[in-house]
Write a protein that holds these residues in place. Structure first.
Motif, PDB file in Angstrom:
ATOM      1  N   ASP B   8       6.689  60.670   9.778  1.00  0.00           N
ATOM      2  CA  ASP B   8       7.912  60.273  10.452  1.00  0.00           C
ATOM      3  C   ASP B   8       7.571  59.279  11.560  1.00  0.00           C
ATOM      4  OD1 ASP B   8      10.459  60.194  11.269  1.00  0.00           O
ATOM      5  OD2 ASP B   8      10.407  62.108  12.356  1.00  0.00           O
ATOM      6  N   HIS B   9       7.563  57.996  11.216  1.00  0.00           N
ATOM      7  CA  HIS B   9       7.179  56.973  12.185  1.00  0.00           C
ATOM      8  C   HIS B   9       8.090  55.764  12.013  1.00  0.00           C
ATOM      9  CE1 HIS B   9       5.437  54.538   9.037  1.00  0.00           C
ATOM     10  NE2 HIS B   9       4.854  55.626   8.561  1.00  0.00           N
ATOM     11  N   PRO B  10       8.118  54.882  12.974  1.00  0.00           N
ATOM     12  CA  PRO B  10       9.093  53.786  12.918  1.00  0.00           C
ATOM     13  C   PRO B  10       8.647  52.557  12.122  1.00  0.00           C
ATOM     14  CG  PRO B  10       7.951  53.749  15.005  1.00  0.00           C
ATOM     15  CD  PRO B  10       7.397  54.918  14.248  1.00  0.00           C
ATOM     16  N   PHE B  11       7.521  52.642  11.409  1.00  0.00           N
ATOM     17  CA  PHE B  11       6.972  51.414  10.806  1.00  0.00           C
ATOM     18  C   PHE B  11       7.226  51.310   9.298  1.00  0.00           C
ATOM     19  CE2 PHE B  11       4.263  52.637  14.443  1.00  0.00           C
ATOM     20  CZ  PHE B  11       4.670  51.643  15.310  1.00  0.00           C
ATOM     21  N   GLY B  12       8.287  51.925   8.852  1.00  0.00           N
ATOM     22  CA  GLY B  12       8.589  51.929   7.418  1.00  0.00           C
ATOM     23  C   GLY B  12       9.485  50.777   6.986  1.00  0.00           C
ATOM     24  N   ALA B  13      10.345  51.077   6.045  1.00  0.00           N
ATOM     25  CA  ALA B  13      11.144  50.047   5.362  1.00  0.00           C
ATOM     26  C   ALA B  13      12.023  49.223   6.310  1.00  0.00           C
ATOM     27  CB  ALA B  13      11.992  50.705   4.283  1.00  0.00           C
ATOM     28  N   SER B  14      12.671  49.904   7.258  1.00  0.00           N
ATOM     29  CA  SER B  14      13.598  49.131   8.091  1.00  0.00           C
ATOM     30  C   SER B  14      12.839  48.188   9.025  1.00  0.00           C
ATOM     31  CB  SER B  14      14.524  50.066   8.875  1.00  0.00           C
ATOM     32  OG  SER B  14      13.786  50.736   9.867  1.00  0.00           O
ATOM     33  N   TYR B  15      11.648  48.608   9.426  1.00  0.00           N
ATOM     34  CA  TYR B  15      10.781  47.757  10.253  1.00  0.00           C
ATOM     35  C   TYR B  15      10.391  46.511   9.451  1.00  0.00           C
ATOM     36  CZ  TYR B  15       6.941  46.738  13.602  1.00  0.00           C
ATOM     37  OH  TYR B  15       6.117  46.180  14.540  1.00  0.00           O
ATOM     38  N   PRO B  23       7.037  46.494   2.977  1.00  0.00           N
ATOM     39  CA  PRO B  23       6.742  47.546   3.950  1.00  0.00           C
ATOM     40  C   PRO B  23       5.324  48.094   3.818  1.00  0.00           C
ATOM     41  CG  PRO B  23       8.179  48.390   2.229  1.00  0.00           C
ATOM     42  CD  PRO B  23       8.018  46.921   1.962  1.00  0.00           C
ATOM     43  N   TRP B  24       4.866  48.607   4.935  1.00  0.00           N
ATOM     44  CA  TRP B  24       3.585  49.320   4.968  1.00  0.00           C
ATOM     45  C   TRP B  24       3.798  50.645   4.269  1.00  0.00           C
ATOM     46  CZ3 TRP B  24       2.163  53.075   9.274  1.00  0.00           C
ATOM     47  CH2 TRP B  24       0.836  53.511   9.154  1.00  0.00           C
ATOM     48  N   SER B  25       2.944  50.948   3.338  1.00  0.00           N
ATOM     49  CA  SER B  25       3.152  52.177   2.583  1.00  0.00           C
ATOM     50  C   SER B  25       2.377  53.352   3.183  1.00  0.00           C
ATOM     51  CB  SER B  25       2.723  51.967   1.133  1.00  0.00           C
ATOM     52  OG  SER B  25       1.368  51.546   1.126  1.00  0.00           O
ATOM     53  N   GLY B  26       1.630  53.076   4.243  1.00  0.00           N
ATOM     54  CA  GLY B  26       0.784  54.131   4.805  1.00  0.00           C
ATOM     55  C   GLY B  26       1.506  55.008   5.810  1.00  0.00           C
TER      56      GLY B  26
END
Ligand code: ATP
Ligand code: MG
Lengths: 251, 403
Positions: B8-15, B23-26
């Motif tokens: 649960d972090h802010p660096f997914g799809a919407s970022y 997107p970063w998949s990690g």
């Protein structure tokens, strides 16, 4: 007014009374010597005057120019003019002798309302002082006392004293560990500071030092008390007779 | 569910969408990941970071960026190279370019950087660089918390020589998260000196990874300083890939308040006859936390390796915490490896000695702390840089060190 006045000073370390009523007055311009057996409290006296923690003063007073020394912190005492040349100077890694000397000198100058010393002036001063004490100038680039030989440490103490020009200098066995030439050089350093407004308290085990730094008064300390006082001849007598009579008297 | 990953972090799809990239998949490493045991990322993951704006106005370089005498400056704002703020003339031996970042495999933070970094600032060194190169990375959060992903690539050709200074700073304001990655390649017989200072805003997160390779006969000398920030990790991974390579990796940190700083180093001796030494020193005050994890890996073939590592921490009060984890993984038999770790407090005898010379307690403490850090700082072989870093520590002690 007396320069340094110690009145009926009692002090303990770790709950044990070491100083049992020391009374001593240093007038401006005087040199006093304290001699006495090991473990008698000579270094304790000097540490108490300098304000080291861990010594509990249980009774008595100390005044410098009439000011209450015991009410001051150690650094305030030093800025007021008390200087202790340590029996065992500590090694402080990482702090260069020159940075330390400069900081100490500037602390004093600020206290006296003078501006900080400029870099060139400082180097010139150190150069002159080290030369006089027969110390290699490069020594001030080294970490404070780190790896200094026993004699070098003592010289470094005297170097600090000659730079800080205290009112009262306490020399705690500054002669021990010095070779014959160093003893003379260091004594000359001390003598060059002798002045009408300054006083010295010289703690030593050896009469020889007192041939160089001729004292006005000699005191014998035993079991935390001053048991005899006299002129410089007292030192000669002690050399011949030893301390047996003082030790037995108290025992 | 699992503590090995923070999903649960802010660096997914919407970022990614805001940047218009894949997107970063990690995921961020969680507290169960051994390497991240002492540095929790959950507080970071909870902040709704958005990508940092590309076109911020920066009128002035922040004050905590030192002026390196005779250096040419390369300025990055929010990870982007800023021609308008950088020096045009970088001097003989230096070529600057912008290269696309290859999404290679690596740790999650390296992959995060690769996913979202703009083009990498690439410095190519041939021969002896005439000037010190000073790279300044500025984090400028806007009205909301933002993240930046600076990418730096340094390539020193065979026999090349260069001194690099890196300053990581930020503009005060919202929280920001800097995620820099530096890839440094020291060619055969080349010599690279890299001096990194991380002095971020007190609200900032900084998780940096340096990936260094040193070829045969090469020399890599680095010093990393950590002074500020809410949470900082400087992870430095060095692989000695050619024989007779020398690495000196040193660092210092000074922490107060709630600061958290983590030095994680991996010294990988892959080949024989190399020397590496590490000296890390820290002073901690307030409620801060310092971490040092140092792994030395000596491969089976890497005979005659000489690898040393030292971490020393000084507590200025009882509040801080230090975690130190040295790890030696030695598979060769003819090696010299040593590691040491100590913690201590200021010696009251030292304090008294200075006070007995009229030095007030605050100044005395500052002298002793600087003295404590000195044997790490003194490893900086470039004198003006050594002075700058020494001054930065001195300033920190005067202004931020809880006296
Ligand atoms: N921190 C301490 N804890 C316990 N005892 C102490 C401490 N410091 C000093 N003492 C004791 O106090 C006594 C006086 O010591 P001091 O160092 O003052 O003697 P001194 O006269 O200077 O001796 P010397 O001629 O050997 O230098 C000694 O018995 C010593 O063991
Ligand atoms: Mg003594």
């Amino acid at each position: 007014m007396s320069l340094l006045e110690i009145k009926n000073l009692h002090a303990s370390v770790a709950g044990k009374e070491i100083l049992k009523g020391i009374t001593l007055t240093l007038e401006p311009g005087e040199v006093h010597a304290i001699m006495g057996p090991n473990g008698t409290g000579k270094s304790t006296l000097s540490n108490v005057i300098a304000g080291r923690e861990g010594y509990e003063v249980t009774k008595g007073e100390v005044y410098l120019d009439g000011k209450d020394v015991l009410a001051m912190e150690a650094d305030e005492r030093a800025r007021a003019g008390i200087f202790l040349a340590f029996q065992y100077p500590v090694e402080i890694p990482g702090v260069t002798t020159s940075a330390f000397l400069k900081t100490a000198l500037n602390a004093k100058r600020r206290h006296e309302g003078k501006p900080e010393i400029d870099a060139m002036e400082f180097l010139k001063l150190v150069k002159a002082k080290t030369e006089k004490l027969g110390m290699p100038y490069d020594m001030i680039k080294r970490a404070l006392n780190v790896g200094f030989s026993g004699g070098e440490k003592k010289r470094a103490e005297v170097l600090q004293m000659t730079m800080l020009e205290p009112r009262v200098a306490i020399l705690d066995e500054t002669d021990s560990g010095l070779d014959i030439d160093a003893l003379r050089v260091v004594s000359e350093g001390v003598n060059s500071l002798r002045a009408p407004e300054r006083a010295f308290l010289v703690i030593t085990h050896y009469q020889r030092l007192l041939d160089y730094i001729v004292p006005d008064h000699v005191h014998v300390m035993a079991h935390g008390r001053i048991v005899e006082s006299g002129g410089k001849d007292l030192a000669l007598r002690l050399e011949a007779e030893g301390y047996a009579k003082y030790i037995n008297a108290a025992a | 569910m699992t503590k090995s990953l923070i999903l649960d972090h802010p660096f997914g799809a919407s970022y990614a969408k805001q940047l218009g990239v894949a997107p970063w998949s990690g995921n961020l490493p969680g507290p169960k990941v051994e390497d991240w045991r002492f540095t929790p990322l959950r507080p970071l993951a909870k902040i709704p970071f958005a990508p940092a704006a590309a076109d911020v106005d920066v009128d002035a370089i922040p004050r905590n960026v030192p002026t390196v005498p005779g250096a040419a400056r390369i300025v990055l704002v929010n990870g982007l190279y800023r021609k308008d703020l950088s020096d045009k003339a970088l001097g003989k031996g230096i070529a600057l370019s912008q290269v696309r970042v290859q999404a290679k495999q690596g740790s999650s933070l390296v992959a995060l950087n690769a996913a979202y970094a703009p083009e990498s600032v690439a410095v190519h060194v041939s021969g002896a660089a005439a000037k010190i190169i000073h790279i300044v990375s500025i984090g400028a959060a806007g009205a909301q918390p933002t993240a930046l992903h600076p990418r730096i690539t340094i390539t020193a050709e065979t026999g090349a020589s260069v001194t690099l200074v890196e300053s990581h700073v930020g503009l005060p304001g919202q929280a920001y998260f800097s995620n820099p990655v530096a890839s440094i390649s020291v060619g055969e017989g080349a010599s690279v000196r890299r001096y990194v200072s991380v002095d971020e805003d007190s609200e900032a997160f900084h998780l940096a990874t340096s990936l260094v390779t040193v070829a045969a006969g090469g020399t890599f000398e680095a010093f990393h300083l950590g002074l500020g920030g809410a949470l900082t990790r400087q992870e430095i991974r060095v692989v000695l890939t050619g024989e007779n390579a020398t690495v000196k990796l040193n660092g210092a940190y000074a922490l107060g308040g709630q600061s958290h700083h983590d030095f994680t180093t991996v010294m990988d001796h892959a080949v024989p006859n190399c020397v590496s030494s590490q000296v890390f020193k820290g002073v901690v005050d307030g409620q801060s936390r310092g971490v040092y994890q140092g792994r030395i890996h000596v491969a089976r073939d890497a005979q005659k390796t000489d690898a040393r590592q030292l971490h020393k921490a000084l507590f200025l009060s009882r509040g801080p915490q230090i975690d130190c984890k040295p790890e030696l993984e030695i598979y060769a038999d003819d090696v010299q490896c040593a590691h040491g770790a100590t913690t201590g407090e200021i010696d009251p005898d030292h304090m008294f000695y200075l006070e007995a010379r009229g030095i007030d307690p605050d100044t005395a403490r500052a002298l002793l702390v600087e003295g404590f850090l000195a044997d790490a700082v003194n490893e900086i072989s470039v004198e003006p840089v050594r002075d700058l870093f020494g001054n930065a520590i001195g300033t920190w002690l005067k202004t931020r060190g809880a006296a």
